[in-house]
Design a protein around this motif. Sequence first.
Motif, PDB file in Angstrom:
ATOM      1  N   THR A 212       0.831  -1.206   0.000  1.00 15.26           N
ATOM      2  CA  THR A 212       0.000   0.000   0.000  1.00 15.26           C
ATOM      3  C   THR A 212       0.866   1.256   0.000  1.00 15.26           C
ATOM      4  O   THR A 212       0.579   2.228  -0.706  1.00 15.26           O
ATOM      5  CB  THR A 212      -0.921   0.007   1.234  1.00 15.26           C
ATOM      6  N   ALA A 213       1.924   1.233   0.798  1.00 16.22           N
ATOM      7  CA  ALA A 213       2.828   2.381   0.852  1.00 16.22           C
ATOM      8  C   ALA A 213       3.474   2.627  -0.501  1.00 16.22           C
ATOM      9  O   ALA A 213       3.584   3.781  -0.957  1.00 16.22           O
ATOM     10  CB  ALA A 213       3.894   2.148   1.916  1.00 16.22           C
ATOM     11  N   LYS A 214       3.886   1.549  -1.175  1.00 18.30           N
ATOM     12  CA  LYS A 214       4.571   1.720  -2.458  1.00 18.30           C
ATOM     13  C   LYS A 214       3.622   2.159  -3.568  1.00 18.30           C
ATOM     14  O   LYS A 214       3.946   3.049  -4.365  1.00 18.30           O
ATOM     15  CB  LYS A 214       5.230   0.397  -2.854  1.00 18.30           C
ATOM     16  N   LEU A 215       2.434   1.547  -3.631  1.00 16.89           N
ATOM     17  CA  LEU A 215       1.535   1.781  -4.756  1.00 16.89           C
ATOM     18  C   LEU A 215       0.644   2.995  -4.574  1.00 16.89           C
ATOM     19  O   LEU A 215       0.261   3.645  -5.550  1.00 16.89           O
ATOM     20  CB  LEU A 215       0.669   0.538  -4.977  1.00 16.89           C
ATOM     21  N   ARG A 216       0.301   3.316  -3.295  1.00 18.83           N
ATOM     22  CA  ARG A 216      -0.718   4.333  -3.096  1.00 18.83           C
ATOM     23  C   ARG A 216      -0.233   5.554  -2.308  1.00 18.83           C
ATOM     24  O   ARG A 216      -0.581   6.686  -2.633  1.00 18.83           O
ATOM     25  CB  ARG A 216      -1.919   3.722  -2.352  1.00 18.83           C
ATOM     26  N   VAL A 217       0.542   5.328  -1.246  1.00 14.92           N
ATOM     27  CA  VAL A 217       0.822   6.404  -0.304  1.00 14.92           C
ATOM     28  C   VAL A 217       2.171   7.075  -0.555  1.00 14.92           C
ATOM     29  O   VAL A 217       2.268   8.302  -0.632  1.00 14.92           O
ATOM     30  CB  VAL A 217       0.757   5.882   1.147  1.00 14.92           C
ATOM     31  N   LEU A 218       3.246   6.277  -0.672  1.00 11.83           N
ATOM     32  CA  LEU A 218       4.593   6.832  -0.802  1.00 11.83           C
ATOM     33  C   LEU A 218       5.222   6.554  -2.157  1.00 11.83           C
ATOM     34  O   LEU A 218       6.389   6.865  -2.374  1.00 11.83           O
ATOM     35  CB  LEU A 218       5.509   6.257   0.289  1.00 11.83           C
ATOM     36  N   GLY A 219       4.493   5.982  -3.067  1.00  8.17           N
ATOM     37  CA  GLY A 219       5.076   5.529  -4.333  1.00  8.17           C
ATOM     38  C   GLY A 219       5.532   6.621  -5.252  1.00  8.17           C
ATOM     39  O   GLY A 219       6.390   6.408  -6.108  1.00  8.17           O
ATOM     40  N   ALA A 220       5.019   7.831  -5.101  1.00  8.33           N
ATOM     41  CA  ALA A 220       5.357   8.907  -6.038  1.00  8.33           C
ATOM     42  C   ALA A 220       6.831   9.265  -6.005  1.00  8.33           C
ATOM     43  O   ALA A 220       7.396   9.734  -6.984  1.00  8.33           O
ATOM     44  CB  ALA A 220       4.519  10.150  -5.720  1.00  8.33           C
ATOM     45  N   ASN A 221       7.490   9.008  -4.853  1.00  7.24           N
ATOM     46  CA  ASN A 221       8.899   9.393  -4.714  1.00  7.24           C
ATOM     47  C   ASN A 221       9.845   8.246  -5.026  1.00  7.24           C
ATOM     48  O   ASN A 221      11.038   8.355  -4.778  1.00  7.24           O
ATOM     49  CB  ASN A 221       9.160   9.897  -3.286  1.00  7.24           C
ATOM     50  N   ARG A 222       9.335   7.149  -5.576  1.00 10.97           N
ATOM     51  CA  ARG A 222      10.160   5.964  -5.728  1.00 10.97           C
ATOM     52  C   ARG A 222      10.563   5.755  -7.180  1.00 10.97           C
ATOM     53  O   ARG A 222       9.745   5.848  -8.096  1.00 10.97           O
ATOM     54  CB  ARG A 222       9.433   4.723  -5.217  1.00 10.97           C
ATOM     55  N   VAL A 223      11.870   5.473  -7.368  1.00 16.50           N
ATOM     56  CA  VAL A 223      12.378   5.184  -8.709  1.00 16.50           C
ATOM     57  C   VAL A 223      11.903   3.815  -9.159  1.00 16.50           C
ATOM     58  O   VAL A 223      11.522   3.611 -10.304  1.00 16.50           O
ATOM     59  CB  VAL A 223      13.927   5.245  -8.703  1.00 16.50           C
ATOM     60  N   SER A 224      11.923   2.841  -8.263  1.00 18.14           N
ATOM     61  CA  SER A 224      11.515   1.480  -8.581  1.00 18.14           C
ATOM     62  C   SER A 224      10.527   1.000  -7.537  1.00 18.14           C
ATOM     63  O   SER A 224      10.659   1.297  -6.351  1.00 18.14           O
ATOM     64  CB  SER A 224      12.743   0.557  -8.601  1.00 18.14           C
ATOM     65  N   ARG A 225       9.524   0.230  -7.968  1.00 13.82           N
ATOM     66  CA  ARG A 225       8.522  -0.292  -7.049  1.00 13.82           C
ATOM     67  C   ARG A 225       9.072  -1.405  -6.186  1.00 13.82           C
ATOM     68  O   ARG A 225       8.469  -1.784  -5.187  1.00 13.82           O
ATOM     69  CB  ARG A 225       7.323  -0.839  -7.840  1.00 13.82           C
ATOM     70  N   ASN A 226      10.220  -1.943  -6.552  1.00  7.80           N
ATOM     71  CA  ASN A 226      10.741  -3.114  -5.847  1.00  7.80           C
ATOM     72  C   ASN A 226      11.680  -2.746  -4.699  1.00  7.80           C
ATOM     73  O   ASN A 226      11.942  -3.565  -3.824  1.00  7.80           O
ATOM     74  CB  ASN A 226      11.484  -4.023  -6.839  1.00  7.80           C
ATOM     75  N   VAL A 227      12.211  -1.535  -4.694  1.00  9.75           N
ATOM     76  CA  VAL A 227      13.207  -1.175  -3.690  1.00  9.75           C
ATOM     77  C   VAL A 227      12.534  -0.836  -2.366  1.00  9.75           C
ATOM     78  O   VAL A 227      11.354  -0.471  -2.309  1.00  9.75           O
ATOM     79  CB  VAL A 227      14.080   0.017  -4.153  1.00  9.75           C
ATOM     80  N   VAL A 228      13.323  -0.960  -1.305  1.00 13.16           N
ATOM     81  CA  VAL A 228      12.860  -0.609   0.041  1.00 13.16           C
ATOM     82  C   VAL A 228      13.918   0.281   0.695  1.00 13.16           C
ATOM     83  O   VAL A 228      15.064   0.350   0.245  1.00 13.16           O
ATOM     84  CB  VAL A 228      12.608  -1.868   0.904  1.00 13.16           C
ATOM     85  N   ASP A 229      13.519   0.945   1.762  1.00 14.38           N
ATOM     86  CA  ASP A 229      14.436   1.868   2.430  1.00 14.38           C
ATOM     87  C   ASP A 229      15.339   1.172   3.445  1.00 14.38           C
ATOM     88  O   ASP A 229      16.491   1.571   3.627  1.00 14.38           O
ATOM     89  CB  ASP A 229      13.635   2.960   3.158  1.00 14.38           C
ATOM     90  N   PHE A 230      14.813   0.166   4.105  1.00 13.03           N
ATOM     91  CA  PHE A 230      15.561  -0.530   5.150  1.00 13.03           C
ATOM     92  C   PHE A 230      15.183  -1.998   5.173  1.00 13.03           C
ATOM     93  O   PHE A 230      14.105  -2.396   4.706  1.00 13.03           O
ATOM     94  CB  PHE A 230      15.267   0.054   6.552  1.00 13.03           C
ATOM     95  N   LEU A 231      16.072  -2.779   5.781  1.00 10.92           N
ATOM     96  CA  LEU A 231      15.749  -4.152   6.190  1.00 10.92           C
ATOM     97  C   LEU A 231      15.982  -4.230   7.690  1.00 10.92           C
ATOM     98  O   LEU A 231      17.061  -3.880   8.172  1.00 10.92           O
ATOM     99  CB  LEU A 231      16.635  -5.183   5.483  1.00 10.92           C
TER     100      LEU A 231
END
Length: 411
Positions: A212-231
């Motif tokens: 949800t964060a990637k596709l709807r809420v925070l996705g606008a700032n992402r270069v790739s849908r697959n990357v994450v900020d932390f593990l």
Amino acid sequence: MSPVETLRIAVRAIRANLLRSTLTMLGIIIGVAAVIAMVAIGNGAQRQVAEQIRMLGSNLLLVQPGAPNQGGARLSIGARQTLTEEDAVAVASEVPRVLVAAPMVSGSGHVVQGNLNWSTLVTGITPDFLVARDWRVESGRSFTQEDIDTAAKVVLLGRTVADTLFRDEDPIGRPVRIANVPLVVVGVLGIKGQNAASGRDQDDIALVPLSTAKLRVLGANRVSRNVVDFLLVKVAADEAIAPVQQQIRTLLRQRHRLTPDAEDDFRIREPFAAMEARAASTRSLTFLLSAVASVSLVVGGISIMNIMLVSVTERTREIGLRQALGARRRNVRNQFLVEAATLCVIGGVAGVLVGIAAAFGIAALAGWPIWVSPASILLSVAVAGVIGVFFGFYPAHKASHLDPIEALRFE
């Protein structure tokens, strides 16, 4: 002479010179009070660190994107997105003794409810995140795998956000908006408190499913849908952290196809180790302050010896009379030893009360956490008694070896 009679004589001698006895005890009172206060402050700090470790979640490793060089300048951590959800799956499945590896994305956002809004940290997670952080859902439910797979419009609120937006109302099932996306509150998180490292309120947060964060809420700032900020990686035990950290490093270098001479494009941090180092430094500081405060006890003991020597001189005729009436050397010695020990124990008890009052006063004025340990109270009183016996032994020994005839002639 019975022990009770010896104690009665000692108390009577102390009362006969009450002002002098009080001034004599002052060194013991100050020493014990200082030790009690310092130990209370140190114990309070240690308990606070332990609680913060518990709130943070123990045995954690935080994997962040690396800090690449660009034009000779080193960029900030996370300037290049290098971690993916597949990295988290690989770490969890291929590295032994890893319990969970939770991928995360985060960013700031406004949570809107009716006419109220609140700026907070919005984090996209999987259910493994709550396992890694040992974070329970206080009311409502957690995310399900179906929520993750379908990018469900649901949200978990931290206690601070829930209290701000809903006040005394139950937020479960109520709608909110984040980045103009309507979401339903499905749960409220338990209280975590302030973060020990950054000082940030950990309860000032809104959690949404990672998808949800990637596709709807925070996705606008992402270069790739697959990357994450932390593990966020939770390890099975303390002793496994170092080997697991090296295994994760090796695995990620292989997955990112880094050459042997290339720098890591990620960074592994150990928040738990930083907290443990802080706890160790707090313990060392407590021991140091207690040792410095204990010097007052030694000074108080010397004062006891000085006054007891004066007392022996003043009561020389009394000592001679007791010996003439049949008192043995050990009776005279025990009388002065008991008197010295009684002075110190009374001073120790008074010092404990003053120390507790001082500790609570410091806590009220400075806002520091304190913890008055019963063991430190008993130990302080016992040490005060030992000091009385140790520093009172020489005057008592001197009194017991006075010649009765010479003592009776003393003016």
